[in-house]
Design a protein around this motif. Structure first.
Motif, short mmCIF file in Angstrom:
data_model
loop_
_atom_site.label_atom_id
_atom_site.label_comp_id
_atom_site.label_asym_id
_atom_site.label_seq_id
_atom_site.Cartn_x
_atom_site.Cartn_y
_atom_site.Cartn_z
N GLY A 198 0.74 -1.12 0.17
CA GLY A 198 0.15 0.14 0.11
C GLY A 198 0.80 1.15 0.19
N LEU A 199 0.19 2.33 -0.33
CA LEU A 199 0.83 3.83 -0.24
C LEU A 199 -0.18 4.75 0.09
CD1 LEU A 199 2.44 4.14 -3.98
CD2 LEU A 199 3.67 3.97 -1.66
N GLY A 200 0.34 5.74 1.01
CA GLY A 200 -0.51 6.68 1.57
C GLY A 200 0.27 8.28 1.08
N VAL A 201 -0.82 9.05 0.92
CA VAL A 201 -0.13 10.23 0.96
C VAL A 201 -1.03 11.24 1.61
CG1 VAL A 201 0.75 10.20 -1.68
CG2 VAL A 201 -1.68 11.10 -1.23
N VAL A 202 -0.58 12.22 2.18
CA VAL A 202 -1.28 13.60 2.82
C VAL A 202 -1.21 14.76 2.06
CG1 VAL A 202 -1.43 14.62 4.93
CG2 VAL A 202 -0.54 12.41 5.01
N ILE A 203 -2.45 15.21 2.00
CA ILE A 203 -2.77 16.64 1.30
C ILE A 203 -3.03 17.69 2.24
CG2 ILE A 203 -4.25 17.55 -0.40
CD1 ILE A 203 -4.95 14.59 -1.50
N CYS A 259 -4.31 4.16 -0.90
CA CYS A 259 -4.41 3.06 -2.10
C CYS A 259 -3.23 1.77 -2.12
CB CYS A 259 -4.45 3.84 -3.37
SG CYS A 259 -3.20 4.53 -3.60
N VAL A 260 -3.62 0.83 -2.75
CA VAL A 260 -2.90 -0.28 -3.09
C VAL A 260 -2.74 -0.39 -4.57
CG1 VAL A 260 -2.40 -2.61 -2.49
CG2 VAL A 260 -4.03 -1.42 -1.10
N PRO A 261 -1.64 0.45 -5.08
CA PRO A 261 -1.64 0.50 -6.55
C PRO A 261 -0.91 -0.59 -7.19
CG PRO A 261 0.33 1.78 -5.52
CD PRO A 261 -0.73 1.09 -4.48
N ALA A 262 -1.24 -0.78 -8.41
CA ALA A 262 -0.81 -2.01 -9.22
C ALA A 262 1.03 -1.57 -9.35
CB ALA A 262 -1.40 -2.19 -10.62
N GLU A 263 1.31 -0.37 -9.53
CA GLU A 263 2.34 0.23 -9.62
C GLU A 263 2.76 0.71 -8.43
OE1 GLU A 263 4.76 -0.04 -12.34
OE2 GLU A 263 3.41 -0.43 -13.98
N LYS A 264 3.71 0.21 -7.66
CA LYS A 264 3.95 0.92 -6.37
C LYS A 264 5.10 1.95 -6.49
CE LYS A 264 5.24 0.29 -1.46
NZ LYS A 264 5.49 -0.71 -0.50
N ASP A 265 4.77 3.14 -6.77
CA ASP A 265 5.56 4.32 -6.76
C ASP A 265 4.97 5.49 -6.09
OD1 ASP A 265 7.69 5.40 -9.55
OD2 ASP A 265 7.08 6.52 -7.84
N ILE A 266 5.86 6.09 -4.96
CA ILE A 266 5.28 7.01 -4.31
C ILE A 266 5.33 8.35 -4.95
CG2 ILE A 266 7.29 7.20 -2.89
CD1 ILE A 266 3.74 7.67 -1.73
N ASP A 267 6.39 8.62 -5.66
CA ASP A 267 6.63 9.91 -6.35
C ASP A 267 5.50 10.11 -7.68
OD1 ASP A 267 8.63 10.34 -5.01
OD2 ASP A 267 10.29 9.63 -6.39
#
Lengths: 297, 60
Positions: A198-203, A259-267
């Motif tokens: 998974g990945l997380g971002v904060v806005i 989200c749990v993306p197919a492409e794990k790329d935080i940038d």
């Protein structure tokens, strides 16, 4: 009649070119099926024709012809309905739907583009009618196209908020992005998977207007949808755990996306979220009112 | 949102649950997770941990 051939022709040409140009620039808003292109190019052509005959019609004292413009407005409202209905129908098959607000925004854009085409055609034909310089009228057409493109650009999340990578972690069964609670995940297996993939971002909203806008559920759904459209998702119908979720910090108003993306790329994810359009329907401006300004400080 | 629905309960603690939802009893945590996982997959629903040895399966 021949004297108007060039005037109308140039108007139609510039109007249709404008429509084609605007079709090109909407890659994220619409999948661009070939059939869709044909539909919009034909309607764009009609809009251009209507725009460019308006002035010659007045010059010939055919005032009744101008009422066709009203007919055109009716026609283009139909475009909005058509877009809304087809996108809403397609939305049901999406794992991560666009949401009603986003669809409404897209439909509005499609309607409004036809008016821009009409105005471009009208301006082009008007300049040719009065100056008889084809080159000047073409330049006017391009200028109008540039100006309308600039005016219609709209804001993106990156303009109203700071987007940064967040840390996914669990407090017991509770999934969190930094300090923001996302959801309760029961199965240990799923928790491991989420931490791994998974990945997380904060806005962080830049001001109170942005905070109110980001609170809107339609806007949040649009963020989840765009993140999925760009990076994909591992969610399937039987794994609701991987649904992208956007929740807010109720005290500060900042927003977290998980989200749990197919492409794990935080940038990639940060870049995608920064480019999410701010929905017209979600836009709020409490700071424009006196009471809002008093409350803000 | 209003469509959320509690479909089943999987518990280690027989005292903690009751009522007219389907209740599944498990004797170990592994068994509980396995049952809950299977049920959730079959019903396309999600498992939540209530905390007192009880898992609930909720359709969102």
């Amino acid at each position: 009649m021949e004297q108007y051939g060039m005037t109308i022709g140039l108007g139609i040409l510039m109007g249709t070119l404008a429509r084609a140009y605007m079709l090109r620039s909407d890659y994220r808003q619409y999948p661009g099926y070939p059939h869709g292109y044909v539909t919009h190019m034909s309607l764009g052509f009609i809009a251009a024709a209507l725009g460019s005959v308006a002035l010659p019609a007045i010059a010939e004292k055919e005032f009744a012809a101008v009422t066709f413009l009203a007919l055109a407005a009716q026609q283009f409202r139909e475009v909005r309905n058509m877009e809304r209905e087809s996108l809403a129908a397609l939305d049901e098959a999406e794992l991560v739907p666009r949401g009603k607000d986003y669809i409404e925004g897209i439909a509005r854009v499609f309607e409004q583009r036809n008016y821009l085409v009409m105005v471009t055609a009208l301006a082009t034909s008007a300049v040719h009618h009065f100056t008889r310089w084809p080159l000047l009228s073409l330049l006017t057409g391009f200028a109008f196209l540039g100006v309308s493109e600039y005016l219609m650009k709209g804001k993106v999340i990156g303009d109203i908020a700071e987007v940064e990578a967040g840390q996914l972690h669990f407090a017991g069964p509770l999934l969190m992005v930094n300090e923001i609670e996302i959801m309760n995940v029961g199965l240990p297996k799923m928790r491991e998977k989420i931490l791994r993939d998974g990945l997380g971002v904060v806005i962080h909203p830049k001001n109170d207007n942005a905070r109110a806008t980001l609170s809107n559920m339609g806007q949040r759904q649009a963020i989840a949808n765009v993140a999925t459209a760009v990076l994909g998702t591992k969610k399937d119908v039987d794994t609701p755990e991987f649904t992208p979720i956007v929740r807010k910090n109720i005290d500060v108003g900042s927003i977290a996306l998980f989200c749990v993306p197919a492409e794990k790329d935080i940038d990639g994810l940060v870049a995608a979220v920064e480019r999410v359009p701010v929905l017209e329907s979600a836009r709020r401006a409490p700071l424009k009112t006196k009471a809002g300004r008093i409350a803000a400080d | 949102m209003a469509k959320d629905k509690l479909l089943a309960v999987v518990t280690l603690n027989k005292e903690a649950v009751g009522g007219d939802v389907p209740i599944f009893f498990a004797s170990t945590e592994e068994e509980q997770a396995r049952i809950a996982g299977t049920l959730a997959q079959v019903m396309k629903a999600m498992v939540h941990d209530v905390g007192n040895g009880v898992y609930v399966i909720v359709k969102h």
